[in-house]
Design a protein around this motif. Structure first.
Motif, PDB file in Angstrom:
ATOM      1  N   MET A   3       0.803  -1.211   0.000  1.00 59.96           N
ATOM      2  CA  MET A   3       0.000   0.000   0.000  1.00 59.96           C
ATOM      3  C   MET A   3       0.841   1.267   0.000  1.00 59.96           C
ATOM      4  O   MET A   3       0.469   2.269  -0.611  1.00 59.96           O
ATOM      5  CB  MET A   3      -0.930  -0.002   1.219  1.00 59.96           C
ATOM      6  CG  MET A   3      -2.009  -1.079   1.167  1.00 59.96           C
ATOM      7  SD  MET A   3      -3.117  -0.857  -0.227  1.00 59.96           S
ATOM      8  CE  MET A   3      -3.807   0.733   0.187  1.00 59.96           C
ATOM      9  N   SER A   4       1.975   1.256   0.672  1.00 66.37           N
ATOM     10  CA  SER A   4       2.770   2.475   0.779  1.00 66.37           C
ATOM     11  C   SER A   4       3.310   2.923  -0.572  1.00 66.37           C
ATOM     12  O   SER A   4       3.564   4.114  -0.781  1.00 66.37           O
ATOM     13  CB  SER A   4       3.917   2.276   1.765  1.00 66.37           C
ATOM     14  OG  SER A   4       4.913   1.413   1.240  1.00 66.37           O
ATOM     15  N   LEU A   5       3.496   1.990  -1.501  1.00 64.79           N
ATOM     16  CA  LEU A   5       3.976   2.352  -2.838  1.00 64.79           C
ATOM     17  C   LEU A   5       2.963   3.217  -3.572  1.00 64.79           C
ATOM     18  O   LEU A   5       3.319   3.954  -4.496  1.00 64.79           O
ATOM     19  CB  LEU A   5       4.254   1.096  -3.666  1.00 64.79           C
ATOM     20  CG  LEU A   5       5.388   0.183  -3.196  1.00 64.79           C
ATOM     21  CD1 LEU A   5       5.448  -1.059  -4.064  1.00 64.79           C
ATOM     22  CD2 LEU A   5       6.716   0.919  -3.226  1.00 64.79           C
ATOM     23  N   ARG A   6       1.694   3.118  -3.177  1.00 62.22           N
ATOM     24  CA  ARG A   6       0.642   3.928  -3.790  1.00 62.22           C
ATOM     25  C   ARG A   6       0.296   5.134  -2.929  1.00 62.22           C
ATOM     26  O   ARG A   6      -0.619   5.891  -3.239  1.00 62.22           O
ATOM     27  CB  ARG A   6      -0.636   3.103  -3.961  1.00 62.22           C
ATOM     28  CG  ARG A   6      -0.607   2.096  -5.098  1.00 62.22           C
ATOM     29  CD  ARG A   6      -0.017   0.790  -4.696  1.00 62.22           C
ATOM     30  NE  ARG A   6      -0.237  -0.254  -5.713  1.00 62.22           N
ATOM     31  CZ  ARG A   6       0.399  -1.426  -5.724  1.00 62.22           C
ATOM     32  NH1 ARG A   6       1.285  -1.715  -4.778  1.00 62.22           N
ATOM     33  NH2 ARG A   6       0.152  -2.297  -6.671  1.00 62.22           N
ATOM     34  N   SER A   7       1.031   5.323  -1.838  1.00 59.45           N
ATOM     35  CA  SER A   7       0.720   6.406  -0.911  1.00 59.45           C
ATOM     36  C   SER A   7       2.002   7.158  -0.556  1.00 59.45           C
ATOM     37  O   SER A   7       2.622   7.756  -1.431  1.00 59.45           O
ATOM     38  CB  SER A   7       0.031   5.837   0.334  1.00 59.45           C
ATOM     39  OG  SER A   7      -0.498   6.862   1.131  1.00 59.45           O
ATOM     40  N   GLN A  41      -0.261 -10.303   6.872  1.00 57.07           N
ATOM     41  CA  GLN A  41      -0.629  -9.191   7.731  1.00 57.07           C
ATOM     42  C   GLN A  41      -1.006  -7.955   6.918  1.00 57.07           C
ATOM     43  O   GLN A  41      -1.911  -7.202   7.302  1.00 57.07           O
ATOM     44  CB  GLN A  41       0.533  -8.862   8.679  1.00 57.07           C
ATOM     45  CG  GLN A  41       0.794  -9.947   9.725  1.00 57.07           C
ATOM     46  CD  GLN A  41      -0.401 -10.151  10.638  1.00 57.07           C
ATOM     47  OE1 GLN A  41      -0.937  -9.201  11.203  1.00 57.07           O
ATOM     48  NE2 GLN A  41      -0.837 -11.397  10.778  1.00 57.07           N
ATOM     49  N   ALA A  42      -0.338  -7.741   5.779  1.00 57.94           N
ATOM     50  CA  ALA A  42      -0.660  -6.589   4.936  1.00 57.94           C
ATOM     51  C   ALA A  42      -2.074  -6.715   4.371  1.00 57.94           C
ATOM     52  O   ALA A  42      -2.839  -5.739   4.339  1.00 57.94           O
ATOM     53  CB  ALA A  42       0.356  -6.465   3.803  1.00 57.94           C
ATOM     54  N   PHE A  43      -2.433  -7.923   3.916  1.00 57.96           N
ATOM     55  CA  PHE A  43      -3.781  -8.111   3.379  1.00 57.96           C
ATOM     56  C   PHE A  43      -4.818  -8.031   4.494  1.00 57.96           C
ATOM     57  O   PHE A  43      -5.918  -7.489   4.297  1.00 57.96           O
ATOM     58  CB  PHE A  43      -3.882  -9.445   2.644  1.00 57.96           C
ATOM     59  CG  PHE A  43      -5.189  -9.661   1.933  1.00 57.96           C
ATOM     60  CD1 PHE A  43      -5.722  -8.685   1.106  1.00 57.96           C
ATOM     61  CD2 PHE A  43      -5.899 -10.846   2.099  1.00 57.96           C
ATOM     62  CE1 PHE A  43      -6.938  -8.873   0.447  1.00 57.96           C
ATOM     63  CE2 PHE A  43      -7.109 -11.050   1.446  1.00 57.96           C
ATOM     64  CZ  PHE A  43      -7.626 -10.070   0.622  1.00 57.96           C
ATOM     65  N   ALA A  44      -4.492  -8.543   5.677  1.00 52.69           N
ATOM     66  CA  ALA A  44      -5.404  -8.440   6.818  1.00 52.69           C
ATOM     67  C   ALA A  44      -5.657  -6.977   7.184  1.00 52.69           C
ATOM     68  O   ALA A  44      -6.794  -6.583   7.472  1.00 52.69           O
ATOM     69  CB  ALA A  44      -4.834  -9.206   8.012  1.00 52.69           C
ATOM     70  N   ASP A  45      -4.604  -6.172   7.164  1.00 48.10           N
ATOM     71  CA  ASP A  45      -4.770  -4.738   7.434  1.00 48.10           C
ATOM     72  C   ASP A  45      -5.701  -4.093   6.412  1.00 48.10           C
ATOM     73  O   ASP A  45      -6.558  -3.265   6.764  1.00 48.10           O
ATOM     74  CB  ASP A  45      -3.412  -4.034   7.408  1.00 48.10           C
ATOM     75  CG  ASP A  45      -2.570  -4.331   8.641  1.00 48.10           C
ATOM     76  OD1 ASP A  45      -3.145  -4.783   9.652  1.00 48.10           O
ATOM     77  OD2 ASP A  45      -1.340  -4.119   8.581  1.00 48.10           O
ATOM     78  N   ALA A  46      -5.532  -4.475   5.146  1.00 49.26           N
ATOM     79  CA  ALA A  46      -6.395  -3.929   4.097  1.00 49.26           C
ATOM     80  C   ALA A  46      -7.847  -4.343   4.313  1.00 49.26           C
ATOM     81  O   ALA A  46      -8.774  -3.535   4.132  1.00 49.26           O
ATOM     82  CB  ALA A  46      -5.904  -4.387   2.725  1.00 49.26           C
ATOM     83  N   LEU A  47      -8.063  -5.585   4.715  1.00 50.39           N
ATOM     84  CA  LEU A  47      -9.430  -6.043   4.989  1.00 50.39           C
ATOM     85  C   LEU A  47     -10.059  -5.245   6.125  1.00 50.39           C
ATOM     86  O   LEU A  47     -11.249  -4.886   6.077  1.00 50.39           O
ATOM     87  CB  LEU A  47      -9.420  -7.533   5.328  1.00 50.39           C
ATOM     88  CG  LEU A  47      -9.152  -8.489   4.153  1.00 50.39           C
ATOM     89  CD1 LEU A  47      -8.883  -9.905   4.668  1.00 50.39           C
ATOM     90  CD2 LEU A  47     -10.324  -8.502   3.172  1.00 50.39           C
ATOM     91  N   ARG A  48      -9.271  -4.955   7.160  1.00 46.86           N
ATOM     92  CA  ARG A  48      -9.804  -4.163   8.273  1.00 46.86           C
ATOM     93  C   ARG A  48     -10.198  -2.764   7.803  1.00 46.86           C
ATOM     94  O   ARG A  48     -11.262  -2.240   8.158  1.00 46.86           O
ATOM     95  CB  ARG A  48      -8.762  -4.070   9.386  1.00 46.86           C
ATOM     96  CG  ARG A  48      -8.408  -5.407  10.034  1.00 46.86           C
ATOM     97  CD  ARG A  48      -7.431  -5.214  11.175  1.00 46.86           C
ATOM     98  NE  ARG A  48      -6.918  -6.493  11.663  1.00 46.86           N
ATOM     99  CZ  ARG A  48      -5.718  -6.987  11.355  1.00 46.86           C
ATOM    100  NH1 ARG A  48      -4.885  -6.285  10.588  1.00 46.86           N
ATOM    101  NH2 ARG A  48      -5.332  -8.161  11.833  1.00 46.86           N
TER     102      ARG A  48
END
Length: 383
Positions: A126-130, A174-181
């Motif tokens: 996500m950080s690559l897009r932010s 964990q990255a995908f879990a964060d996105a789901l949250r």
């Protein structure tokens, strides 16, 4: 008549001078062991997608006098990706990158990459897009949040309001879990219980005994989400839960960039051509590499230029469209370089839906209801 022929030959000669060399740069990495060997990662993952894109570009280029070339550079485990990228940039400003997120940033920051056009085809970070975006780096692989937003749109539509989540311990999980949250909050859904998968035993023998006990204390929920990006444990969850509930995420109903079951909108033809080339189904990273090569080819065709600055400007403009076999034209977000695209929701045997779903509107483009919208992104490099 002779004058017209001379003018046509002169025009043809001018077009023929356009030459577009590209490099597909892939860093090989050690993957952690998993519980199952049923889904081996192809050695040519991504590479075959790039070659299919090259073939498509060459088909169009043959009529226009545009010459496309593609070199594949494989960096072994422990190799130096920056040295390889520097060497590639001496040959071309067009790099298709299959490397980890931290390496992407280092390559994008190389002095030789300042005027280059780079495509990320493998990292959903996500950080690559932010906050860590780079103006010379575009993304054809969907971000974690694009996939999780697609999943939550479907859950909201089905009125599965209460969710539970099981995630693995690996960083990708964990990255995908964060996105789901984050997506659950975005679409007003509630994740009421979470657990982390910590088993290291052989679930092929113990799933029917262990998984019901493991999921018993999740309480009552409508949908069980799985965040298992390495395809390690998720396959053992479905049909073994304490409560009989649908499973989604990385198992069951999956949001993905591409899958063999996507056959509408001419996709069956793309699937067939890829299988003929690679002797295997097309995977998301193959699709991302194909889309990167095709984006370059489409831009070159439209503006008749091989200058990376001109191509980047056109690709990020409202005029650019790429036919991506997903029912809607694909384009790029001019605030962070992410390629807009529908996200198929698939099972192993069928395409179930393809968000954005009906009713999820956006003031500019409905595809921007998936992933970071302009006000949500901390990217400043594209301003």
């Amino acid at each position: 008549m002779l004058t017209i022929i001379v003018m046509m030959l002169a025009a043809g000669a001018a077009v023929a001078e356009i030459r577009i060399p590209m490099v597909f740069l892939k860093q090989e990495t050690d993957r952690p062991p998993t519980l199952s060997n049923l889904d081996p990662i192809p050695d040519d993952l991504g590479e075959k997608g790039a070659h299919l894109g090259l073939s498509d570009n060459q088909t169009t280029g043959a009529f226009l006098g545009h010459k496309y070339l593609l070199e594949t550079v494989l960096i072994p485990v422990g190799g130096d990706p920056l040295a390889a990228a520097d060497q590639a940039l001496e040959q071309t400003p067009f790099l298709i990158l299959d490397v980890p997120a931290d390496t992407l940033l280092k390559i994008a920051d190389l002095p030789a990459a300042g005027d280059a056009l780079l495509f990320n085809t493998s990292s959903a970070d996500m950080s690559l897009r932010s906050q860590n975006c780079r103006a010379n780096l575009l993304h054809t692989l969907p971000s974690y949040q694009m996939r999780s937003d697609a999943m939550m749109q479907f859950a909201r539509t089905k009125r599965w309001d209460t969710l539970a989540l099981i995630s693995g311990e690996h960083p990708e999980d964990q990255a995908f879990a964060d996105a789901l949250r984050q997506s659950a909050v975005k679409f007003a859904l509630s994740i009421t219980a979470e657990k982390t998968w910590t088993f290291d035993t052989d679930m092929r023998r113990n799933a029917a005994q262990e998984v019901p006990l493991f999921t018993q204390d999740l309480g009552t929920y409508d949908l069980l989400l799985i965040a298992d990006e390495l395809n390690d444990f998720g396959r053992y969850i479905a049909f073994n839960t304490w409560l009989p509930r649908p499973v989604a995420g990385t198992e069951g109903l999956r949001p993905t960039a591409w899958a063999p079951v996507v056959e509408q909108w001419g996709a069956a033809q793309l699937q067939s051509r890829f299988r003929d080339l690679a002797n295997r189904p097309m995977r998301p990273q193959d699709y991302a590499a194909w889309a990167a090569i095709r984006s370059i080819g489409e831009a070159v065709t439209r503006i008749n230029s091989s200058e990376p600055a001109d191509l980047r400007e056109f690709i990020l403009s409202d005029t650019f469209e790429l036919a991506g076999f997903k029912g809607r034209p694909l384009s790029y977000r001019n605030w962070n370089g992410q390629m807009r695209q529908p996200i198929p929701l698939v099972t192993q045997s069928a395409l179930v839906a393809q968000p954005p779903l009906e009713g999820y509107l956006h003031q500019h483009n409905e595809l921007d209801s998936l992933g970071l919208d302009a006000p949500e992104s901390a990217c400043e490099a594209f301003q």
